[in-house]
Design a protein around this motif. Structure first.
Motif, PDB file in Angstrom:
ATOM      1  N   ILE A 165       3.862  -0.045 -13.740  1.00  0.00           N
ATOM      2  CA  ILE A 165       5.835  -0.932 -13.402  1.00  0.00           C
ATOM      3  C   ILE A 165       6.243   0.507 -13.772  1.00  0.00           C
ATOM      4  O   ILE A 165       6.756   0.814 -12.471  1.00  0.00           O
ATOM      5  CB  ILE A 165       4.844  -1.477 -14.625  1.00  0.00           C
ATOM      6  N   GLN A 166       5.968   1.731 -14.501  1.00  0.00           N
ATOM      7  CA  GLN A 166       6.821   2.784 -14.859  1.00  0.00           C
ATOM      8  C   GLN A 166       7.161   4.018 -13.168  1.00  0.00           C
ATOM      9  O   GLN A 166       8.141   4.081 -12.853  1.00  0.00           O
ATOM     10  CB  GLN A 166       6.320   3.503 -15.989  1.00  0.00           C
ATOM     11  N   ARG A 167       5.194   4.031 -13.120  1.00  0.00           N
ATOM     12  CA  ARG A 167       5.537   4.796 -11.491  1.00  0.00           C
ATOM     13  C   ARG A 167       6.328   3.689 -10.430  1.00  0.00           C
ATOM     14  O   ARG A 167       7.214   4.566  -9.427  1.00  0.00           O
ATOM     15  CB  ARG A 167       4.270   4.694 -11.140  1.00  0.00           C
ATOM     16  N   ALA A 168       6.052   2.241 -10.346  1.00  0.00           N
ATOM     17  CA  ALA A 168       6.509   1.517  -9.019  1.00  0.00           C
ATOM     18  C   ALA A 168       8.099   1.406  -9.180  1.00  0.00           C
ATOM     19  O   ALA A 168       8.756   2.147  -8.791  1.00  0.00           O
ATOM     20  CB  ALA A 168       6.269   0.522  -9.295  1.00  0.00           C
ATOM     21  N   GLU A 169       8.613   1.651 -10.392  1.00  0.00           N
ATOM     22  CA  GLU A 169       9.849   2.026 -10.906  1.00  0.00           C
ATOM     23  C   GLU A 169      11.088   2.814 -10.313  1.00  0.00           C
ATOM     24  O   GLU A 169      11.212   3.124  -9.578  1.00  0.00           O
ATOM     25  CB  GLU A 169      10.502   1.489 -12.203  1.00  0.00           C
ATOM     26  N   GLY A 170      10.156   3.854 -10.668  1.00  0.00           N
ATOM     27  CA  GLY A 170      10.154   5.165 -10.216  1.00  0.00           C
ATOM     28  C   GLY A 170      10.506   5.752  -8.472  1.00  0.00           C
ATOM     29  O   GLY A 170      11.428   5.793  -8.077  1.00  0.00           O
ATOM     30  N   VAL A 171       9.537   5.009  -8.026  1.00  0.00           N
ATOM     31  CA  VAL A 171       9.335   4.751  -6.047  1.00  0.00           C
ATOM     32  C   VAL A 171      10.609   4.298  -6.063  1.00  0.00           C
ATOM     33  O   VAL A 171      11.267   4.464  -4.969  1.00  0.00           O
ATOM     34  CB  VAL A 171       8.330   4.165  -5.782  1.00  0.00           C
ATOM     35  N   MET A 228       0.958  -0.937  -0.357  1.00  0.00           N
ATOM     36  CA  MET A 228      -0.120   0.301   0.217  1.00  0.00           C
ATOM     37  C   MET A 228       1.117   1.276   0.077  1.00  0.00           C
ATOM     38  O   MET A 228       0.595   2.132  -1.070  1.00  0.00           O
ATOM     39  CB  MET A 228      -0.719  -0.240   1.095  1.00  0.00           C
ATOM     40  N   SER A 229       1.844   1.138   0.613  1.00  0.00           N
ATOM     41  CA  SER A 229       3.059   1.830   0.698  1.00  0.00           C
ATOM     42  C   SER A 229       3.909   2.566  -0.436  1.00  0.00           C
ATOM     43  O   SER A 229       3.669   3.867  -1.267  1.00  0.00           O
ATOM     44  CB  SER A 229       3.846   1.643   1.972  1.00  0.00           C
ATOM     45  N   LEU A 230       3.781   1.500  -1.138  1.00  0.00           N
ATOM     46  CA  LEU A 230       4.050   1.301  -2.885  1.00  0.00           C
ATOM     47  C   LEU A 230       2.896   1.940  -3.453  1.00  0.00           C
ATOM     48  O   LEU A 230       3.842   3.161  -4.285  1.00  0.00           O
ATOM     49  CB  LEU A 230       4.960   0.340  -3.155  1.00  0.00           C
ATOM     50  N   LEU A 231       2.465   1.524  -3.693  1.00  0.00           N
ATOM     51  CA  LEU A 231       1.438   2.236  -4.359  1.00  0.00           C
ATOM     52  C   LEU A 231       0.943   2.953  -3.947  1.00  0.00           C
ATOM     53  O   LEU A 231       0.219   4.690  -5.105  1.00  0.00           O
ATOM     54  CB  LEU A 231      -0.074   1.320  -3.867  1.00  0.00           C
ATOM     55  N   LYS A 232       0.661   4.293  -2.417  1.00  0.00           N
ATOM     56  CA  LYS A 232       0.604   5.777  -2.709  1.00  0.00           C
ATOM     57  C   LYS A 232       1.854   6.772  -2.980  1.00  0.00           C
ATOM     58  O   LYS A 232       0.961   7.662  -3.363  1.00  0.00           O
ATOM     59  CB  LYS A 232       0.167   5.622  -1.076  1.00  0.00           C
ATOM     60  N   GLY A 292      11.642  -5.093  -3.889  1.00  0.00           N
ATOM     61  CA  GLY A 292      12.754  -4.311  -2.728  1.00  0.00           C
ATOM     62  C   GLY A 292      12.253  -4.566  -0.981  1.00  0.00           C
ATOM     63  O   GLY A 292      12.753  -3.003  -0.668  1.00  0.00           O
ATOM     64  N   PHE A 293      11.453  -4.790  -0.905  1.00  0.00           N
ATOM     65  CA  PHE A 293      10.844  -4.559   1.031  1.00  0.00           C
ATOM     66  C   PHE A 293      10.296  -6.380   1.202  1.00  0.00           C
ATOM     67  O   PHE A 293      10.473  -6.773   0.496  1.00  0.00           O
ATOM     68  CB  PHE A 293       9.742  -3.349   1.137  1.00  0.00           C
ATOM     69  N   ALA A 294       9.900  -6.458   2.479  1.00  0.00           N
ATOM     70  CA  ALA A 294       9.528  -7.969   2.878  1.00  0.00           C
ATOM     71  C   ALA A 294      10.964  -8.635   3.084  1.00  0.00           C
ATOM     72  O   ALA A 294      10.637  -9.754   2.255  1.00  0.00           O
ATOM     73  CB  ALA A 294       8.130  -7.870   2.836  1.00  0.00           C
ATOM     74  N   GLY A 295      12.093  -8.799   2.468  1.00  0.00           N
ATOM     75  CA  GLY A 295      12.814  -9.379   2.468  1.00  0.00           C
ATOM     76  C   GLY A 295      13.193 -10.347   3.657  1.00  0.00           C
ATOM     77  O   GLY A 295      12.962  -9.878   5.090  1.00  0.00           O
ATOM     78  N   CYS A 296      13.502 -11.466   3.923  1.00  0.00           N
ATOM     79  CA  CYS A 296      13.680 -12.559   4.471  1.00  0.00           C
ATOM     80  C   CYS A 296      14.252 -13.907   3.436  1.00  0.00           C
ATOM     81  O   CYS A 296      14.361 -13.991   2.140  1.00  0.00           O
ATOM     82  CB  CYS A 296      12.320 -13.072   4.664  1.00  0.00           C
ATOM     83  N   THR A 297      14.558 -14.806   4.738  1.00  0.00           N
ATOM     84  CA  THR A 297      15.713 -15.744   3.883  1.00  0.00           C
ATOM     85  C   THR A 297      14.936 -17.212   4.416  1.00  0.00           C
ATOM     86  O   THR A 297      14.817 -16.753   5.832  1.00  0.00           O
ATOM     87  CB  THR A 297      17.364 -15.418   4.544  1.00  0.00           C
ATOM     88  N   LEU A 298      14.223 -18.277   3.217  1.00  0.00           N
ATOM     89  CA  LEU A 298      14.125 -19.479   3.799  1.00  0.00           C
ATOM     90  C   LEU A 298      15.567 -19.745   4.030  1.00  0.00           C
ATOM     91  O   LEU A 298      16.164 -20.438   3.521  1.00  0.00           O
ATOM     92  CB  LEU A 298      13.081 -19.661   2.715  1.00  0.00           C
TER      93      LEU A 298
END
Length: 295
Positions: free
Chosen positions: A210-216, A21-25, A96-102
């Protein structure tokens, strides 16, 4: 499903929900409430959100109920490891968020020290598909014990000899006397879609999103640096600027021996970087965030 509106699935609660939601806003979308608690409608773009459980998102995208989805790589690849139904899903953008490792882990004082020690043993996990595939690719045959939660207690209770679970800080493993010994998957939030999905107006909306998300994402990882530098030291200063191709160099009023340097740095700027710049002669160093960015 509207023929002219893009349908996007996001997690309804948790880290992926907050990050999505933060990314979209930040991409400029404004949302009103939809028909029910699971649906929200964008007010300034032909886009509808479906708020779902994270492990349901691959099903909705694979089945065509949603055009795109924001989901953890761990969830996507587990679904693909379980069923060919999800083979047509592809990652469009890493977010680029919610990173974790299995990771595979076992008791510190036990006999399991590496993957080869799992032959004929039991491994408890909430990711049976990924775990089984990872072990089989390495020629290891092990019993997979599927659990939906509290995986880390399985060795202590005698349910399994090792576990395969998501790890962030490692504190939970430590608290249960476990030590990780193998990384199965590095995961983060990704934008996914179904290959051969809808075209026309919906594809155009998706391209804009996608273009906007890449910019964010680019702006979050990029900083704007301003500093004054001795003209004689300019080559050294430019070499220290992280990820900067061609900084802007301008004259400083009343000074022939000093120039102003403005640079967009596409790599992380550490305190050590600033200290090196100062040692090279830079002064009045400012590091500013970039709110929006478009290449």
């Amino acid at each position: 499903m509207s023929e002219a509106r893009l349908n996007l699935a996001v997690q309804k609660s948790g880290r992926l929900a907050e990050g999505g939601m933060s990314l979209l806003k930040r991409a400029g979308l404004r949302f009103g409430y939809g028909r029910d608690a699971l649906h929200r409608r964008a007010e300034n773009m032909p886009l509808d959100l479906l708020l779902l459980r994270d492990d349901d998102i691959p099903s909705f995208v694979a089945g065509g109920a949603c055009d795109y989805g924001i989901v953890g790589e761990n969830v996507l690849y587990e679904a693909q490891a379980r069923s060919e139904r999800y083979g047509g899903l592809e990652v469009v953008l890493r977010l680029g968020f919610a990173g974790c490792t299995l990771k595979l882990a076992a008791p510190k004082d036990g006999s399991v020290r590496g993957v080869e020690d799992l032959e004929g043993r039991a491994v408890a996990t909430s990711y049976p598909g990924l775990t089984r595939r990872y072990l089989e690719e390495r020629g290891i045959i092990a019993e997979i014990v599927e659990m939906r939660g509290s995986v880390e207690v399985a060795p202590r209770l005698g349910i399994a000899d090792a576990i395969c679970d998501l790890v962030s800080t490692g504190a939970t493993l430590e608290a249960n006397g476990l030590a990780a010994f193998e990384t199965v998957l590095e995961s983060e939030a990704v934008l996914i879609r179904r290959r051969n999905g809808r075209n026309g107006p919906v594809a155009e909306v998706a391209a804009t999103l996608i273009q906007r998300a890449e910019g964010v994402i680019a702006s979050a990882q990029t900083k704007y640096i301003l500093l004054n530098a001795p003209t004689a030291k300019l080559p050294d200063i430019k070499a220290l600027l992280p990820g900067s191709d061609a900084p802007t160099v301008a004259a400083v009023a009343g000074r022939d021996d000093v120039v102003a340097v403005h640079a967009v740095c596409r790599e992380q700027v550490f305190w050590e970087t600033l200290e090196k710049l100062k040692a090279a002669g830079a002064r009045a160093i400012l590091v500013l965030p970039i709110e929006k960015m478009m290449a």
